[in-house]
Design an enzyme around this catalytic site. Structure first.
Site, PDB file in Angstrom:
ATOM      1  N   GLY A  13    -110.909  -2.594 -42.245  1.00 43.90           N
ATOM      2  CA  GLY A  13    -109.805  -2.145 -43.096  1.00 43.90           C
ATOM      3  C   GLY A  13    -109.448  -0.699 -42.845  1.00 43.90           C
ATOM      4  O   GLY A  13    -109.143   0.049 -43.775  1.00 43.90           O
ATOM      5  N   GLY A  19    -110.252   3.483 -45.429  1.00 47.84           N
ATOM      6  CA  GLY A  19    -110.877   3.140 -44.149  1.00 47.84           C
ATOM      7  C   GLY A  19    -110.359   4.004 -43.015  1.00 47.84           C
ATOM      8  O   GLY A  19    -111.131   4.431 -42.142  1.00 47.84           O
ATOM      9  N   TYR A 168    -111.214  -9.579 -58.661  1.00 49.43           N
ATOM     10  CA  TYR A 168    -111.512  -8.360 -57.897  1.00 49.43           C
ATOM     11  C   TYR A 168    -112.825  -7.729 -58.380  1.00 49.43           C
ATOM     12  O   TYR A 168    -113.678  -7.371 -57.556  1.00 49.43           O
ATOM     13  CB  TYR A 168    -110.356  -7.362 -58.037  1.00 49.43           C
ATOM     14  CG  TYR A 168    -110.625  -6.028 -57.369  1.00 49.43           C
ATOM     15  CD1 TYR A 168    -110.698  -5.923 -55.985  1.00 49.43           C
ATOM     16  CD2 TYR A 168    -110.823  -4.881 -58.127  1.00 49.43           C
ATOM     17  CE1 TYR A 168    -110.953  -4.696 -55.371  1.00 49.43           C
ATOM     18  CE2 TYR A 168    -111.064  -3.650 -57.521  1.00 49.43           C
ATOM     19  CZ  TYR A 168    -111.131  -3.562 -56.141  1.00 49.43           C
ATOM     20  OH  TYR A 168    -111.388  -2.353 -55.532  1.00 49.43           O
TER      21      TYR A 168
HETATM   22  N1  LIG Z   1    -108.004   2.491 -53.883  1.00 51.65           N
HETATM   23  C1  LIG Z   1    -108.910   2.605 -54.860  1.00 51.65           C
HETATM   24  O1  LIG Z   1    -108.664   3.218 -55.913  1.00 51.65           O
HETATM   25  C2  LIG Z   1    -110.277   1.987 -54.697  1.00 51.65           C
HETATM   26  C3  LIG Z   1    -111.198   2.150 -55.730  1.00 51.65           C
HETATM   27  C4  LIG Z   1    -112.464   1.592 -55.596  1.00 51.65           C
HETATM   28  C5  LIG Z   1    -112.802   0.888 -54.461  1.00 51.65           C
HETATM   29  N2  LIG Z   1    -111.886   0.727 -53.476  1.00 51.65           N
HETATM   30  C6  LIG Z   1    -112.286  -0.048 -52.304  1.00 51.65           C
HETATM   31  O2  LIG Z   1    -112.036   0.691 -51.133  1.00 51.65           O
HETATM   32  C7  LIG Z   1    -111.765  -0.194 -50.052  1.00 51.65           C
HETATM   33  C8  LIG Z   1    -110.494   0.248 -49.328  1.00 51.65           C
HETATM   34  O3  LIG Z   1    -109.431   0.230 -50.264  1.00 51.65           O
HETATM   35  P1  LIG Z   1    -108.035   1.001 -50.005  1.00 51.65           P
HETATM   36  O4  LIG Z   1    -107.639   1.548 -51.328  1.00 51.65           O
HETATM   37  O5  LIG Z   1    -108.142   1.888 -48.832  1.00 51.65           O
HETATM   38  O6  LIG Z   1    -107.104  -0.248 -49.706  1.00 51.65           O
HETATM   39  P2  LIG Z   1    -105.791  -0.372 -48.781  1.00 51.65           P
HETATM   40  O7  LIG Z   1    -105.124   0.937 -48.606  1.00 51.65           O
HETATM   41  O8  LIG Z   1    -105.011  -1.491 -49.392  1.00 51.65           O
HETATM   42  O9  LIG Z   1    -106.397  -0.811 -47.376  1.00 51.65           O
HETATM   43  C9  LIG Z   1    -107.053  -2.044 -47.275  1.00 51.65           C
HETATM   44  C10 LIG Z   1    -107.459  -2.279 -45.854  1.00 51.65           C
HETATM   45  O10 LIG Z   1    -108.114  -3.549 -45.785  1.00 51.65           O
HETATM   46  C11 LIG Z   1    -107.454  -4.336 -44.785  1.00 51.65           C
HETATM   47  N3  LIG Z   1    -107.496  -5.756 -45.104  1.00 51.65           N
HETATM   48  C12 LIG Z   1    -106.899  -6.401 -46.129  1.00 51.65           C
HETATM   49  N4  LIG Z   1    -107.106  -7.723 -46.021  1.00 51.65           N
HETATM   50  C13 LIG Z   1    -107.847  -7.917 -44.909  1.00 51.65           C
HETATM   51  C14 LIG Z   1    -108.366  -9.055 -44.260  1.00 51.65           C
HETATM   52  N5  LIG Z   1    -108.145 -10.291 -44.725  1.00 51.65           N
HETATM   53  N6  LIG Z   1    -109.068  -8.892 -43.122  1.00 51.65           N
HETATM   54  C15 LIG Z   1    -109.286  -7.652 -42.619  1.00 51.65           C
HETATM   55  N7  LIG Z   1    -108.819  -6.527 -43.184  1.00 51.65           N
HETATM   56  C16 LIG Z   1    -108.094  -6.658 -44.320  1.00 51.65           C
HETATM   57  C17 LIG Z   1    -106.010  -3.834 -44.782  1.00 51.65           C
HETATM   58  O11 LIG Z   1    -105.358  -4.223 -43.574  1.00 51.65           O
HETATM   59  P3  LIG Z   1    -103.746  -4.398 -43.572  1.00 51.65           P
HETATM   60  O12 LIG Z   1    -103.201  -3.034 -43.585  1.00 51.65           O
HETATM   61  O13 LIG Z   1    -103.433  -5.113 -42.325  1.00 51.65           O
HETATM   62  O14 LIG Z   1    -103.423  -5.191 -44.786  1.00 51.65           O
HETATM   63  C18 LIG Z   1    -106.252  -2.339 -44.895  1.00 51.65           C
HETATM   64  O15 LIG Z   1    -106.599  -1.800 -43.655  1.00 51.65           O
HETATM   65  C19 LIG Z   1    -111.675  -1.599 -50.666  1.00 51.65           C
HETATM   66  O16 LIG Z   1    -112.878  -2.277 -50.449  1.00 51.65           O
HETATM   67  C20 LIG Z   1    -111.492  -1.320 -52.145  1.00 51.65           C
HETATM   68  O17 LIG Z   1    -111.999  -2.369 -52.949  1.00 51.65           O
HETATM   69  C21 LIG Z   1    -110.622   1.268 -53.551  1.00 51.65           C
END
Ligand SMILES: NC(=O)c1ccc[n+]([C@@H]2O[C@H](COP(=O)([O-])OP(=O)(O)OC[C@H]3O[C@@H](n4cnc5c(N)ncnc54)[C@H](OP(=O)(O)O)[C@@H]3O)[C@@H](O)[C@H]2O)c1
Length: 311
Positions: A13, A19, A168
């Site tokens: 990701g 990521g 989630y």
């Molecule tokens: N944002 C927050 O506030 C927050 C808080 C707590 C924890 N987290 C955790 O942090 C992590 C990253 O979150 P983020 O906020 O950076 O999310 P994000 O900006 O939505 O990025 C998500 C990433 O995961 C990839 N992804 C989604 N579905 C996938 C699949 N089926 N196979 C492979 N890759 C996939 C996406 O690829 P595409 O671009 O191609 O869709 C993107 O690169 C997650 O595990 C999330 O639960 C986030």
């Protein structure tokens, strides 16, 4: 942060969000980084962006949808080839949130399929490469919202009464239970592999809001975006993950997150997981189920063979 020259890392990701920031930090400190994301075009673009910002960085991308277990197995083979059979760090970061009721092609609820099961399978298939590194580690990315999750191993398929946010929360609890299971699995086999969990706090990405827009819930999406704009940046949020991936003083089974108020932001420190995330019975149940659903991604005996608490 230590010099990471000579080390290899996979970040799932990493096409955007947290990521992408983790991949950049690891590359900036000399690691060779492989970005895994569903689209090869986005993967190439993300790798190119890191190269542009970091200079001489060695960054590659592998396309893989984590919801497709066959694809995960193939991607693991591709990654092992790229890294010459030795992988130092795997950061299981990819995530989805706020999805309408959706099943993966193999029939599992999509938050469970992507956030947990795909990463479980990827880790198992990359085990031979990880065990070729002297001090390998796997970082599972959870959330402060795991406190609201439950371990529902009786319903990996889409349940009749589905709610997008509890699904989630459950998947983020699963990330912590998997970390404990993996730490135990490695420890009982006397393997040097460390399993560490980390959470980024609350972060200004499009996680959740893009899914709400896609489902036509524009008002809810705009409210979430309004909040997200006030949360900390992906580059700050990356630090607990980067520390988990690199700090030699962090032991297997530990959990890192931001040290500020309510763990929303702040410097990366050790944080406490909910009691449910340390429930040995839940750890074992989830491990058994994940093994069954991934056709035993983890070999029953590691290397060397040892006691096997989770066949
Ligand atoms: N944002 C927050 O506030 C927050 C808080 C707590 C924890 N987290 C955790 O942090 C992590 C990253 O979150 P983020 O906020 O950076 O999310 P994000 O900006 O939505 O990025 C998500 C990433 O995961 C990839 N992804 C989604 N579905 C996938 C699949 N089926 N196979 C492979 N890759 C996939 C996406 O690829 P595409 O671009 O191609 O869709 C993107 O690169 C997650 O595990 C999330 O639960 C986030």
């Amino acid at each position: 942060m230590a010099d990471l020259s000579g080390r290899t890392a996979v970040v799932t990701g990493a096409s955007r969000g947290i990521g992408a920031a983790v991949a950049e930090q690891l590359a900036r400190h000399g690691a060779r980084v492989i970005i895994l994301c569903p689209s090869s075009a986005q993967g190439h673009a993300a790798a190119e962006a890191v190269r542009r910002r970091v200079g001489a960085a060695r960054v590659h991308s592998v396309a893989c949808d984590l919801a497709e277990l066959d694809r995960v197995r193939k991607a693991a083979g591709q990654i092992s080839g790229l890294v010459g059979g030795r992988l130092d760090v795997l950061v299981n970061n990819a995530g989805v949130a706020g999805l309408a009721p959706t099943r993966s092609s193999t029939g599992y609820e999509m938050h469970f399929a992507v956030n947990h099961l795909g990463h479980f399978a990827l880790t198992g298939h990359l085990l031979p490469a990880l065990l070729n590194a002297p001090q390998p580690r796997v970082v599972n990315v959870s959330s402060v919202l795991h406190w609201l999750g439950r371990c529902r191993t009786d319903r990996p398929h889409l349940p009749r009464r589905y709610h997008r946010w509890p699904a989630y929360f459950d998947s983020k609890l699963a990330n912590l239970l998997f970390t404990q299971g993996l730490a135990t699995w490695a420890r009982t086999r006397e393997l040097p592999l460390r399993a560490i969990a980390a959470h980024p706090g609350l972060v200004n990405t499009t996680l959740g809001s893009s899914a709400l827009h896609a489902d036509g819930r524009h008002v809810e999406a705009r409210l979430l975006e309004w909040m997200q704009a006030r949360w900390h940046s992906p580059s700050q949020a990356a630090w607990p993950l980067v520390r988990a991936a690199t700090d030699p003083h962090i032991a297997s089974g530990e959990f890192l997150g931001p040290g500020g108020r309510w763990e929303w932001s702040g410097p990366p420190v050790r944080v406490r997981a909910a009691r449910r995330a340390r429930d040995a019975d839940a750890v074992e149940r989830l491990w058994r189920l994940s093994q069954q659903l991934t056709d035993h991604a983890f070999p029953p005996s590691g290397r060397p063979a040892g006691r096997e608490p989770y066949p």
